[in-house]
Design a protein around this motif. Sequence first.
Motif, PDB file in Angstrom:
ATOM      1  N   LEU A 190      51.805 -70.186  22.001  1.00 48.19           N
ATOM      2  CA  LEU A 190      52.593 -69.783  20.841  1.00 48.19           C
ATOM      3  C   LEU A 190      53.698 -68.810  21.242  1.00 48.19           C
ATOM      4  N   VAL A 191      53.354 -67.844  22.085  1.00 49.95           N
ATOM      5  CA  VAL A 191      54.352 -66.880  22.563  1.00 49.95           C
ATOM      6  C   VAL A 191      55.480 -67.595  23.291  1.00 49.95           C
ATOM      7  N   ALA A 192      55.118 -68.573  24.122  1.00 51.16           N
ATOM      8  CA  ALA A 192      56.100 -69.295  24.927  1.00 51.16           C
ATOM      9  C   ALA A 192      57.115 -70.047  24.066  1.00 51.16           C
ATOM     10  N   THR A 193      56.724 -70.465  22.882  1.00 55.16           N
ATOM     11  CA  THR A 193      57.672 -71.179  22.009  1.00 55.16           C
ATOM     12  C   THR A 193      58.777 -70.246  21.519  1.00 55.16           C
ATOM     13  N   GLN A 194      58.473 -68.953  21.439  1.00 58.12           N
ATOM     14  CA  GLN A 194      59.450 -67.976  20.963  1.00 58.12           C
ATOM     15  C   GLN A 194      60.111 -67.196  22.096  1.00 58.12           C
ATOM     16  N   TYR A 195      59.366 -67.051  23.208  1.00 59.18           N
ATOM     17  CA  TYR A 195      59.874 -66.266  24.330  1.00 59.18           C
ATOM     18  C   TYR A 195      59.435 -66.945  25.626  1.00 59.18           C
ATOM     19  N   PRO A 196      60.170 -67.977  26.062  1.00 58.31           N
ATOM     20  CA  PRO A 196      59.762 -68.768  27.240  1.00 58.31           C
ATOM     21  C   PRO A 196      59.588 -67.951  28.512  1.00 58.31           C
ATOM     22  N   GLU A 197      60.326 -66.859  28.662  1.00 58.72           N
ATOM     23  CA  GLU A 197      60.245 -66.048  29.880  1.00 58.72           C
ATOM     24  C   GLU A 197      59.225 -64.920  29.739  1.00 58.72           C
ATOM     25  N   TYR A 198      58.154 -65.167  29.005  1.00 55.93           N
ATOM     26  CA  TYR A 198      57.197 -64.099  28.718  1.00 55.93           C
ATOM     27  C   TYR A 198      56.505 -63.566  29.976  1.00 55.93           C
ATOM     28  N   LYS A 199      56.290 -64.409  30.983  1.00 53.69           N
ATOM     29  CA  LYS A 199      55.637 -63.939  32.211  1.00 53.69           C
ATOM     30  C   LYS A 199      56.512 -62.921  32.937  1.00 53.69           C
ATOM     31  N   ASN A 200      57.811 -63.161  32.975  1.00 51.44           N
ATOM     32  CA  ASN A 200      58.732 -62.191  33.576  1.00 51.44           C
ATOM     33  C   ASN A 200      58.737 -60.897  32.773  1.00 51.44           C
ATOM     34  N   ALA A 201      58.675 -61.039  31.442  1.00 49.37           N
ATOM     35  CA  ALA A 201      58.658 -59.856  30.578  1.00 49.37           C
ATOM     36  C   ALA A 201      57.412 -59.017  30.827  1.00 49.37           C
ATOM     37  N   GLU A 202      56.271 -59.658  31.000  1.00 49.70           N
ATOM     38  CA  GLU A 202      55.027 -58.928  31.270  1.00 49.70           C
ATOM     39  C   GLU A 202      55.147 -58.133  32.570  1.00 49.70           C
ATOM     40  N   THR A 203      55.745 -58.726  33.581  1.00 51.35           N
ATOM     41  CA  THR A 203      55.941 -58.028  34.859  1.00 51.35           C
ATOM     42  C   THR A 203      56.880 -56.842  34.685  1.00 51.35           C
ATOM     43  N   ASP A 204      57.975 -57.055  33.962  1.00 50.96           N
ATOM     44  CA  ASP A 204      58.937 -55.971  33.745  1.00 50.96           C
ATOM     45  C   ASP A 204      58.333 -54.828  32.929  1.00 50.96           C
ATOM     46  N   LEU A 205      57.455 -55.156  31.994  1.00 57.31           N
ATOM     47  CA  LEU A 205      56.811 -54.109  31.195  1.00 57.31           C
ATOM     48  C   LEU A 205      55.953 -53.196  32.066  1.00 57.31           C
ATOM     49  N   ARG A 206      55.279 -53.763  33.045  1.00 54.06           N
ATOM     50  CA  ARG A 206      54.493 -52.939  33.968  1.00 54.06           C
ATOM     51  C   ARG A 206      55.398 -51.985  34.740  1.00 54.06           C
ATOM     52  N   ARG A 207      56.547 -52.480  35.157  1.00 54.87           N
ATOM     53  CA  ARG A 207      57.486 -51.632  35.897  1.00 54.87           C
ATOM     54  C   ARG A 207      58.018 -50.501  35.022  1.00 54.87           C
ATOM     55  N   TYR A 208      58.387 -50.853  33.802  1.00 54.42           N
ATOM     56  CA  TYR A 208      58.935 -49.828  32.913  1.00 54.42           C
ATOM     57  C   TYR A 208      57.889 -48.804  32.507  1.00 54.42           C
ATOM     58  N   TRP A 209      56.625 -49.246  32.411  1.00 52.57           N
ATOM     59  CA  TRP A 209      55.583 -48.279  32.056  1.00 52.57           C
ATOM     60  C   TRP A 209      55.513 -47.168  33.101  1.00 52.57           C
ATOM     61  N   VAL A 210      55.577 -47.550  34.368  1.00 55.50           N
ATOM     62  CA  VAL A 210      55.558 -46.553  35.439  1.00 55.50           C
ATOM     63  C   VAL A 210      56.790 -45.658  35.368  1.00 55.50           C
ATOM     64  N   ALA A 211      57.958 -46.265  35.138  1.00 50.93           N
ATOM     65  CA  ALA A 211      59.199 -45.495  35.050  1.00 50.93           C
ATOM     66  C   ALA A 211      59.155 -44.493  33.902  1.00 50.93           C
ATOM     67  N   ILE A 212      58.621 -44.909  32.760  1.00 50.41           N
ATOM     68  CA  ILE A 212      58.541 -44.029  31.593  1.00 50.41           C
ATOM     69  C   ILE A 212      57.572 -42.882  31.856  1.00 50.41           C
ATOM     70  N   GLU A 213      56.423 -43.205  32.458  1.00 51.60           N
ATOM     71  CA  GLU A 213      55.436 -42.163  32.736  1.00 51.60           C
ATOM     72  C   GLU A 213      55.944 -41.150  33.762  1.00 51.60           C
ATOM     73  N   ARG A 214      56.905 -41.548  34.565  1.00 52.50           N
ATOM     74  CA  ARG A 214      57.483 -40.631  35.552  1.00 52.50           C
ATOM     75  C   ARG A 214      58.716 -39.908  35.023  1.00 52.50           C
ATOM     76  N   ASN A 215      59.133 -40.239  33.820  1.00 57.28           N
ATOM     77  CA  ASN A 215      60.352 -39.651  33.258  1.00 57.28           C
ATOM     78  C   ASN A 215      60.060 -38.291  32.635  1.00 57.28           C
ATOM     79  N   HIS A 216      60.844 -37.302  33.017  1.00 59.31           N
ATOM     80  CA  HIS A 216      60.618 -35.924  32.559  1.00 59.31           C
ATOM     81  C   HIS A 216      60.600 -35.810  31.041  1.00 59.31           C
ATOM     82  N   TRP A 217      61.578 -36.378  30.370  1.00 62.91           N
ATOM     83  CA  TRP A 217      61.693 -36.178  28.930  1.00 62.91           C
ATOM     84  C   TRP A 217      60.611 -36.894  28.148  1.00 62.91           C
TER      85      TRP A 217
END
Length: 223
Positions: A190-217
């Motif tokens: 179902l997700v793929a019908t709306q967002y075909p690149e969802y696997k790439n998005a899941e990978t990018d979310l992991r990267r951003y989570w680390v970046a956010i947790e390391r961000n001072h503000w």
Amino acid sequence: MNDATDEYRVIITRKPVRNARMRVMPDGTVRITAPKGFNTARFIEEKRDWIRARQAEMDQLAAGCITVASDRMLLLGTGYSVREGSHCETDHCDTVITAPNPPALRQHLTNDFRSLITETVAIRADEMGVSPGRCAIRMQKTRWGSCSSAGNLNFNLKLYALPAHLMDYVVVHELAHLNVLNHSPAFWSLVATQYPEYKNAETDLRRYWVAIERNHWWNTIQK
């Protein structure tokens, strides 16, 4: 209790638990929850290779994401300067946020993000033919968002740090749970019908989570 080695900081919490648990945080800090009397020094030594591997993984994730200066706040996928002022304001053209103090900054970002995410939810819900319930904004520690069995949505304020396409993906993900509450193959289809690149998005979310947790503000306003 805080401790340190030559390689990393260790935070030890003593609780009435049966087994000791260890986590490596995005900034490399090692958090240990252990029962009273448990030999944490030996535990750390036994897990030293695992700790190094997890820290290397975190560094690799962070390296694959956007890098912003330590004094800038990650917002909408880019770095914003934060300035002290008598009132709260966000200048998206000059990428500047003004606020009198961290609590006011957090409330200001919450108000701004609520308007943004509500609009995105409305657009995507119409496209997907679903009717979500209430939409709440929280500072969550482990999730980007959630959907209850009653159809109510919760979104993490940290989503405001993401570029628009990843924010959109999280909305699609949670709205899909209105039809399928689990993460079964039917859900991902179902997700793929709306967002075909969802696997790439899941990978990018992991990267951003680390970046956010390391961000001072972001660390400052979630305290």
